[in-house]
Design a protein around this motif. Structure first.
Motif, short mmCIF file in Angstrom:
data_model
loop_
_atom_site.label_atom_id
_atom_site.label_comp_id
_atom_site.label_asym_id
_atom_site.label_seq_id
_atom_site.Cartn_x
_atom_site.Cartn_y
_atom_site.Cartn_z
N PRO A 101 0.81 -1.35 0.11
CA PRO A 101 -0.13 -0.44 -0.48
C PRO A 101 1.21 1.44 -0.20
O PRO A 101 1.44 1.76 0.84
CB PRO A 101 -0.95 -0.33 1.51
CG PRO A 101 -0.62 -1.18 2.08
CD PRO A 101 0.47 -1.80 1.26
N GLU A 102 0.13 1.98 -0.61
CA GLU A 102 0.65 3.63 -0.71
C GLU A 102 0.96 3.98 0.77
O GLU A 102 2.53 4.28 0.78
CB GLU A 102 0.33 4.69 -1.28
CG GLU A 102 0.69 6.21 -1.44
CD GLU A 102 -0.19 6.80 -2.06
OE1 GLU A 102 0.49 7.81 -2.04
OE2 GLU A 102 -1.75 7.06 -1.65
N ALA A 103 0.90 3.98 1.62
CA ALA A 103 1.42 4.46 2.94
C ALA A 103 2.87 3.67 3.67
O ALA A 103 3.48 4.16 4.44
CB ALA A 103 0.30 3.56 4.07
N HIS A 104 3.02 2.68 2.84
CA HIS A 104 4.31 1.81 3.03
C HIS A 104 5.12 1.56 2.09
O HIS A 104 6.50 1.02 2.47
CB HIS A 104 3.85 0.14 4.03
CG HIS A 104 3.13 0.17 4.92
ND1 HIS A 104 3.05 0.06 5.89
CD2 HIS A 104 1.73 0.27 4.95
CE1 HIS A 104 2.50 -0.40 6.98
NE2 HIS A 104 1.18 -0.33 6.45
N TYR A 105 5.19 2.32 1.05
CA TYR A 105 5.56 2.87 0.22
C TYR A 105 7.07 3.11 -0.06
O TYR A 105 8.14 2.58 0.49
CB TYR A 105 5.69 3.78 -1.42
CG TYR A 105 6.09 3.52 -2.11
CD1 TYR A 105 6.40 2.75 -3.02
CD2 TYR A 105 6.75 4.98 -2.42
CE1 TYR A 105 6.82 3.63 -4.56
CE2 TYR A 105 8.60 4.84 -3.20
CZ TYR A 105 7.80 4.54 -3.96
OH TYR A 105 9.13 4.66 -5.72
N ALA A 106 7.39 4.32 1.48
CA ALA A 106 9.15 4.49 1.78
C ALA A 106 9.49 3.49 2.23
O ALA A 106 10.43 3.24 2.10
CB ALA A 106 8.44 5.45 2.59
N ASP A 107 9.08 2.77 3.43
CA ASP A 107 9.60 2.04 4.24
C ASP A 107 10.12 1.09 3.22
O ASP A 107 11.44 1.20 3.86
CB ASP A 107 8.44 1.19 4.99
CG ASP A 107 7.83 2.05 6.04
OD1 ASP A 107 7.55 2.75 6.40
OD2 ASP A 107 6.50 1.47 6.00
N ALA A 108 9.65 0.73 2.72
CA ALA A 108 9.89 -0.25 1.11
C ALA A 108 11.29 0.09 0.25
O ALA A 108 12.40 -0.37 0.81
CB ALA A 108 9.60 -1.09 -0.10
#
Length: 116
Positions: free
Chosen positions: A51-58
């Motif tokens: 999900p977009e909310a976890h894109y930066a985490d990846a």
């Protein structure tokens, strides 16, 4: 370890989603997904839906940002692409062969009859 993620542009369930892939192996992909807290249910055929909310985490964890077409090119070149409607390839064995080991099983010896 090289993993790739495309921009979160895929709509679904009221969110935007990215695709996380490996061009090395599914084992590498599953291991990376676990480190960023991605649940196994997010795996679909050849990628994880992120999900977009976890894109930066990846991305922070090391996934390289690439376009969607590059995701498909890398999966296809690695032989890991599993399009919808096509069955997954048969599971590959990871048993190493040693020199002199036959590739086909040796038939069992013929039964012997006891001597009178």
């Amino acid at each position: 370890m090289t993993l790739y993620i495309d921009p979160p542009t895929w709509p679904g369930h009221g969110r935007l989603w990215s695709h996380l892939v490996s061009d090395v192996s599914f084992e590498e992909l599953h291991a990376f997904a676990a480190t960023i807290g991605c649940p196994p249910r997010a795996f679909e055929r050849d990628h994880y839906d992120i999900p977009e909310a976890h894109y930066a985490d990846a991305v922070r964890a090391g996934a390289r940002e690439v376009g969607s077409k590059e995701i498909v090119r890398r999966l296809t070149a690695a032989g890991l692409r599993r399009p919808k409607g096509r069955p997954a390839p048969p599971a590959q064995t990871t048993t190493a062969l040693t020199r002199g080991t036959p590739l086909t099983p040796t038939p069992p010896p013929a039964p012997t009859t006891p001597s009178p």
